[in-house]
Design a protein around this motif. Structure first.
Motif, PDB file in Angstrom:
ATOM      1  N   LEU A 204     -11.496   6.536   9.834  1.00 11.48           N
ATOM      2  CA  LEU A 204     -12.304   5.493   9.191  1.00 11.48           C
ATOM      3  C   LEU A 204     -13.813   5.727   9.291  1.00 11.48           C
ATOM      4  CD1 LEU A 204     -10.185   2.324   9.996  1.00 11.48           C
ATOM      5  CD2 LEU A 204     -10.839   3.121   7.711  1.00 11.48           C
ATOM      6  N   PRO A 205     -14.367   6.102  10.441  1.00  8.32           N
ATOM      7  CA  PRO A 205     -15.819   6.333  10.479  1.00  8.32           C
ATOM      8  C   PRO A 205     -16.272   7.417   9.507  1.00  8.32           C
ATOM      9  CG  PRO A 205     -14.943   6.162  12.711  1.00  8.32           C
ATOM     10  CD  PRO A 205     -13.769   6.243  11.788  1.00  8.32           C
ATOM     11  N   HIS A 206     -15.452   8.428   9.304  1.00  5.19           N
ATOM     12  CA  HIS A 206     -15.805   9.513   8.394  1.00  5.19           C
ATOM     13  C   HIS A 206     -15.725   9.057   6.939  1.00  5.19           C
ATOM     14  CE1 HIS A 206     -15.850  12.449  11.674  1.00  5.19           C
ATOM     15  NE2 HIS A 206     -14.779  11.825  12.136  1.00  5.19           N
ATOM     16  N   LEU A 207     -14.729   8.246   6.628  1.00  4.07           N
ATOM     17  CA  LEU A 207     -14.633   7.713   5.268  1.00  4.07           C
ATOM     18  C   LEU A 207     -15.836   6.837   4.951  1.00  4.07           C
ATOM     19  CD1 LEU A 207     -10.831   6.777   5.178  1.00  4.07           C
ATOM     20  CD2 LEU A 207     -11.932   8.687   4.010  1.00  4.07           C
ATOM     21  N   VAL A 208     -16.219   6.021   5.912  1.00  6.56           N
ATOM     22  CA  VAL A 208     -17.401   5.171   5.718  1.00  6.56           C
ATOM     23  C   VAL A 208     -18.643   6.031   5.527  1.00  6.56           C
ATOM     24  CG1 VAL A 208     -18.906   3.479   6.823  1.00  6.56           C
ATOM     25  CG2 VAL A 208     -16.411   3.219   6.974  1.00  6.56           C
ATOM     26  N   GLU A 209     -18.790   7.047   6.367  1.00  5.68           N
ATOM     27  CA  GLU A 209     -19.966   7.918   6.287  1.00  5.68           C
ATOM     28  C   GLU A 209     -20.033   8.662   4.951  1.00  5.68           C
ATOM     29  OE1 GLU A 209     -22.045  11.624   8.775  1.00  5.68           O
ATOM     30  OE2 GLU A 209     -20.130  10.773   9.407  1.00  5.68           O
ATOM     31  N   ALA A 210     -18.860   8.999   4.397  1.00  6.70           N
ATOM     32  CA  ALA A 210     -18.813   9.718   3.130  1.00  6.70           C
ATOM     33  C   ALA A 210     -19.090   8.821   1.935  1.00  6.70           C
ATOM     34  CB  ALA A 210     -17.461  10.394   2.962  1.00  6.70           C
ATOM     35  N   GLY A 211     -19.280   7.533   2.195  1.00  3.50           N
ATOM     36  CA  GLY A 211     -19.577   6.614   1.101  1.00  3.50           C
ATOM     37  C   GLY A 211     -18.376   5.846   0.611  1.00  3.50           C
ATOM     38  N   GLY A 212     -17.261   5.938   1.320  1.00  2.78           N
ATOM     39  CA  GLY A 212     -16.062   5.206   0.934  1.00  2.78           C
ATOM     40  C   GLY A 212     -14.895   6.139   0.726  1.00  2.78           C
ATOM     41  N   GLY A 213     -13.757   5.559   0.475  1.00  2.10           N
ATOM     42  CA  GLY A 213     -12.566   6.358   0.269  1.00  2.10           C
ATOM     43  C   GLY A 213     -11.339   5.479   0.299  1.00  2.10           C
ATOM     44  N   ALA A 214     -10.192   6.109   0.523  1.00  2.00           N
ATOM     45  CA  ALA A 214      -8.926   5.392   0.439  1.00  2.00           C
ATOM     46  C   ALA A 214      -7.994   5.803   1.558  1.00  2.00           C
ATOM     47  CB  ALA A 214      -8.265   5.644  -0.913  1.00  2.00           C
ATOM     48  N   VAL A 215      -7.224   4.840   2.022  1.00  5.21           N
ATOM     49  CA  VAL A 215      -6.120   5.082   2.950  1.00  5.21           C
ATOM     50  C   VAL A 215      -4.857   4.584   2.262  1.00  5.21           C
ATOM     51  CG1 VAL A 215      -5.122   4.573   5.204  1.00  5.21           C
ATOM     52  CG2 VAL A 215      -7.615   4.783   4.956  1.00  5.21           C
ATOM     53  N   VAL A 216      -3.829   5.409   2.275  1.00 12.30           N
ATOM     54  CA  VAL A 216      -2.539   5.011   1.725  1.00 12.30           C
ATOM     55  C   VAL A 216      -1.493   5.127   2.826  1.00 12.30           C
ATOM     56  CG1 VAL A 216      -0.806   5.383  -0.061  1.00 12.30           C
ATOM     57  CG2 VAL A 216      -3.212   5.890  -0.549  1.00 12.30           C
ATOM     58  N   CYS A 217      -0.763   4.048   3.066  1.00  9.63           N
ATOM     59  CA  CYS A 217       0.269   4.022   4.097  1.00  9.63           C
ATOM     60  C   CYS A 217       1.640   3.886   3.438  1.00  9.63           C
ATOM     61  CB  CYS A 217       0.046   2.857   5.057  1.00  9.63           C
ATOM     62  SG  CYS A 217      -1.544   2.903   5.929  1.00  9.63           S
ATOM     63  N   VAL A 218       2.644   4.402   4.112  1.00  9.66           N
ATOM     64  CA  VAL A 218       4.011   4.309   3.601  1.00  9.66           C
ATOM     65  C   VAL A 218       4.807   3.334   4.458  1.00  9.66           C
ATOM     66  CG1 VAL A 218       6.147   5.542   3.142  1.00  9.66           C
ATOM     67  CG2 VAL A 218       3.965   6.603   2.595  1.00  9.66           C
ATOM     68  N   SER A 219       5.168   2.220   3.855  1.00 12.01           N
ATOM     69  CA  SER A 219       6.060   1.256   4.478  1.00 12.01           C
ATOM     70  C   SER A 219       7.466   1.528   3.936  1.00 12.01           C
ATOM     71  CB  SER A 219       5.572  -0.163   4.190  1.00 12.01           C
ATOM     72  OG  SER A 219       6.423  -1.126   4.762  1.00 12.01           O
ATOM     73  N   ALA A 220       8.227   0.502   3.627  1.00 13.89           N
ATOM     74  CA  ALA A 220       9.568   0.680   3.072  1.00 13.89           C
ATOM     75  C   ALA A 220      10.038  -0.651   2.507  1.00 13.89           C
ATOM     76  CB  ALA A 220      10.551   1.164   4.139  1.00 13.89           C
ATOM     77  N   ARG A 221      10.987  -0.581   1.596  1.00 14.89           N
ATOM     78  CA  ARG A 221      11.547  -1.828   1.068  1.00 14.89           C
ATOM     79  C   ARG A 221      12.170  -2.657   2.189  1.00 14.89           C
ATOM     80  NH1 ARG A 221      15.731  -1.804  -3.927  1.00 14.89           N
ATOM     81  NH2 ARG A 221      17.017  -0.657  -2.417  1.00 14.89           N
ATOM     82  N   ALA A 222      12.647  -1.989   3.235  1.00 14.57           N
ATOM     83  CA  ALA A 222      13.244  -2.717   4.360  1.00 14.57           C
ATOM     84  C   ALA A 222      12.258  -3.673   5.014  1.00 14.57           C
ATOM     85  CB  ALA A 222      13.765  -1.731   5.398  1.00 14.57           C
ATOM     86  N   ALA A 223      10.952  -3.435   4.838  1.00 12.57           N
ATOM     87  CA  ALA A 223       9.946  -4.330   5.419  1.00 12.57           C
ATOM     88  C   ALA A 223       9.995  -5.710   4.778  1.00 12.57           C
ATOM     89  CB  ALA A 223       8.552  -3.729   5.259  1.00 12.57           C
ATOM     90  N   VAL A 224      10.392  -5.774   3.515  1.00  9.91           N
ATOM     91  CA  VAL A 224      10.447  -7.059   2.802  1.00  9.91           C
ATOM     92  C   VAL A 224      11.875  -7.477   2.489  1.00  9.91           C
ATOM     93  CG1 VAL A 224       8.138  -6.805   1.825  1.00  9.91           C
ATOM     94  CG2 VAL A 224      10.092  -5.884   0.575  1.00  9.91           C
ATOM     95  N   ALA A 225      12.822  -6.535   2.634  1.00 12.79           N
ATOM     96  CA  ALA A 225      14.231  -6.840   2.391  1.00 12.79           C
ATOM     97  C   ALA A 225      15.073  -6.123   3.445  1.00 12.79           C
ATOM     98  CB  ALA A 225      14.641  -6.414   0.987  1.00 12.79           C
ATOM     99  N   PRO A 226      15.074  -6.630   4.681  1.00 13.38           N
ATOM    100  CA  PRO A 226      15.815  -5.952   5.757  1.00 13.38           C
ATOM    101  C   PRO A 226      17.312  -5.898   5.470  1.00 13.38           C
ATOM    102  CG  PRO A 226      14.306  -7.617   6.623  1.00 13.38           C
ATOM    103  CD  PRO A 226      14.382  -7.829   5.150  1.00 13.38           C
ATOM    104  N   PHE A 227      17.980  -4.940   6.117  1.00 13.08           N
ATOM    105  CA  PHE A 227      19.427  -4.828   6.008  1.00 13.08           C
ATOM    106  C   PHE A 227      19.996  -4.671   7.410  1.00 13.08           C
ATOM    107  CE2 PHE A 227      17.366  -0.764   5.233  1.00 13.08           C
ATOM    108  CZ  PHE A 227      17.969   0.076   6.154  1.00 13.08           C
ATOM    109  N   PRO A 228      21.256  -4.984   7.621  1.00 12.97           N
ATOM    110  CA  PRO A 228      21.829  -4.969   8.973  1.00 12.97           C
ATOM    111  C   PRO A 228      21.781  -3.589   9.609  1.00 12.97           C
ATOM    112  CG  PRO A 228      23.258  -6.158   7.444  1.00 12.97           C
ATOM    113  CD  PRO A 228      22.218  -5.487   6.611  1.00 12.97           C
ATOM    114  N   GLY A 229      21.547  -3.568  10.913  1.00 16.45           N
ATOM    115  CA  GLY A 229      21.584  -2.329  11.668  1.00 16.45           C
ATOM    116  C   GLY A 229      20.285  -1.570  11.707  1.00 16.45           C
TER     117      GLY A 229
END
Length: 225
Positions: free
Chosen positions: A114-139
């Protein structure tokens, strides 16, 4: 010559290979951390254990090593899945392992970058979650909880760093059509799964200037699954 760098964690996995290729085609300098030395087939590779602050810092150091191509994006793909029993049957150690391998690298790498992205004038972070985060399934209580935590963390980064020009978004895959998943579920209808290249295109868009107005989004990439 590339004029911007993306750091892709998990860049050697089934989805990671497609993401790395998509950024290379787009003219980015791509840095891929890995636990063991590997061949140089396009991306810049650095040996780093992303479960430690030192490893995350080493990866970011490599990503910021070319002044002509400042770090402008981070893609957090590192994670893992394990199925188990119901909550009362799942040892706390297994529950915590899902949190450790899915949330900890995302936090440490983003924190270091993050400090480097800020220093560069901005940027993007993309994270990978999953459908299970909003629609859990057993187990899979540990996995669903960990991926929900990744989603919440990305939302926090979006809020905190929006004034500094850094965006943070999340993609939520269902079942990704990788060789490992096909081997694990040979009887499934693989036509319904989402190809890695299609997810990679969404990730590259979220990391690019074309998605400049978008931050704090959770984007479903389910295919037909």
């Amino acid at each position: 010559m590339a004029d911007r760098t993306v750091l892709v964690t998990g860049g050697t996995g089934g989805l990671g290979g497609a993401v790395t290729a998509a950024f290379l085609r787009g003219g980015w300098r791509v840095v891929v951390p890995q636990r063991e030395p590997g061949t140089d087939d396009g991306p810049v590779r650095v040996v780093a254990d992303l479960l430690t602050p030192e490893g995350a810092a080493r990866a970011v150091e490599a990503a910021t090593g070319d002044p002509a191509a400042p770090l402008r994006a981070v893609v957090n793909l590192v994670g893992g899945y394990a199925s188990g029993g119901l909550v009362h049957e799942t040892p706390v150690e297994e529950f915590e392992r899902m949190l450790r391998i899915n949330l900890r690298p995302t936090y440490l790498v983003t924190q270091a970058a993050l400090p480097h992205l800020v220093e560069a004038g901005g940027g993007a972070v993309v994270c990978v979650s999953a459908r299970a985060a909003v629609a859990p399934f057993p187990g899979a209580a540990g996995y669903a909880t960990a991926k929900a935590a990744v989603q919440a963390f990305a939302g926090a980064v979006a809020v905190e760093y929006r004034p500094r020009g850094v965006r943070c978004n999340t993609v939520l895959p269902s079942v990704i059509d990788t060789p490992a998943n096909r081997a694990a579920q040979p009887e499934a209808d693989h036509r319904r799964w989402v190809p890695p290249a299609e997810i990679a295109a969404v990730i590259r868009f979220l990391a690019s200037d074309e998605s400049a107005p978008t931050s704090g989004a959770s984007v479903p990439v389910y295919g037909r699954a």
